[in-house]
Design an enzyme around this catalytic site. Structure first.
Site, PDB file in Angstrom:
ATOM      1  N   PRO A  88      62.203 -97.047  41.423  1.00  0.00           N
ATOM      2  CG  PRO A  88      64.498 -96.921  41.221  1.00  0.00           C
ATOM      3  CD  PRO A  88      63.249 -96.859  40.430  1.00  0.00           C
ATOM      4  CD  GLU A  89      57.787 -93.442  44.837  1.00  0.00           C
ATOM      5  OE1 GLU A  89      57.614 -92.548  45.670  1.00  0.00           O
ATOM      6  OE2 GLU A  89      56.871 -94.172  44.423  1.00  0.00           O
TER       7      GLU A  89
END
Length: 307
Positions: free
Chosen positions: A2-3
């Site tokens: 996840p960014e």
DNA sequence: ATGTCAACCTGAGTGC
DNA sequence: TGCACTCAGGTTGACA
């Protein structure tokens, strides 16, 4: 995995279950993830009320009513799922492995990698809830930090600005990148400068801006230390790609989903990421998307229109 | 300071 | 079917 957009999506998905909830019980199923859990982790959480669920960069932070903050990072493969149920009573204490019980399982996940389970009650979402943290690679971690000391905590004190909102403009980029010979790719991934960008959105923002990931960061700064036209394009591209990705519920690569099990769909908007060999999507460009490893990470870009 | 690498860990995909 | 190999959304610490 996840960014920033994915973490923000997770935050929004978990908030109705977390906020104002009481933590009835915490199952910590192993001593560590990327780092050891803090001492008495489950004990210190039990009985606390969650007063808010926030995000800073790629960190999720649950504010607790005793002044501490539960800080969570998803690493590469971490995810949460919410399982709703009636109450604590009636659950099997031991063999939870195959016990669907009264809890609804939104999807199958490898339960060997369910490392933490929060049992909650009393949030806006009615009834008892289990929030399960699953992380096959275990690059994620959780820790407890006193709210008062948050800003000076090692995890946060050197963190750069958020790439959301209007503070990220050409002159700010210029200030951050001035004199740097490191490639734009590395500079944008440096969490001490801008906090929250990862490999996907850096690739996408650079393509939108028409800038090569290999170009030296300092070259988008004027001699007077102001932002060039390129810096302007880059700042705008970053803000736009992040905003669009959040609006789309993030990107669902592989198995990643929002907490409610629905898929983000920004991956369909990728122009270059994971598109090696495709023709450049830029109007009239005619180039080809290349993949080159920079600092151990794949950069996807078009050498024809990204200079 | 800068840039490159390896390391942390598991799973998915590919090619033989 | 198995095996060997590569790659993956992140971060950090060790190097030259």
């Amino acid at each position: 995995m996840p960014e920033l957009p994915e973490v923000e999506t997770v935050r929004r998905g978990l908030a109705p279950s977390f906020e104002d909830a009481r933590i009835l019980r915490v199952e910590q199923r192993r001593p560590d993830l990327r780092f050891p859990f803090p001492e008495r982790f489950a004990d210190r959480l039990t009985g606390r009320r969650v007063t808010g669920l926030g995000r800073r960069s790629k960190y999720l932070m649950a504010d607790l009513d005793d002044g501490s903050v539960l800080v969570m990072h998803l690493g590469m493969s971490g995810s949460f799922r919410v399982e709703a149920g009636q109450s604590e009573a009636g659950q099997s204490e031991a063999g939870e492995a195959e016990a669907p019980g009264e809890f609804h399982h939104p999807r199958s996940k490898d339960q060997r990698h369910d490392h933490v389970v929060f049992h909650l009650e009393g949030a806006a979402r009615p009834g008892a809830v289990r929030i399960v943290y699953n992380d096959p690679r275990r690059f994620g971690f959780m820790t407890l930090v006193e709210r008062a000391g948050l800003a000076s905590h090692p995890l946060f004190e050197k963190l750069g600005i958020e790439p959301t909102g209007n503070q990220l403009d050409a002159d700010l980029l210029a200030r951050l990148f001035n004199g740097r010979k490191t490639p734009l790719k590395a500079a944008l991934l440096d969490q001490r400068l801008i906090a929250g960008l990862g490999n996907i959105y850096v690739c996408e923002a650079l393509h939108r801006a028409g800038l090569s990931p290999k170009r030296a960061a300092g070259t988008i700064v004027t001699k007077a230390g102001k932002g060039t036209v390129a810096a302007e394009r880059l700042a705008r591209s970053i803000r736009e790609v992040i905003a669009e990705a959040i609006a789309a519920g993030g990107s669902s690569l592989r198995d990643h989903r929002q907490a409610d099990g629905t898929l983000g769909y920004f991956q369909h908007s990728f122009l270059v990421y994971d598109r090696e060999g495709a023709s450049c999507p830029r109007e009239g460009c005619g180039g080809t998307v290349l993949r080159e490893v920079q600092g151990g990470r794949s950069s996807f870009f078009c050498a024809r229109c990204q200079k």
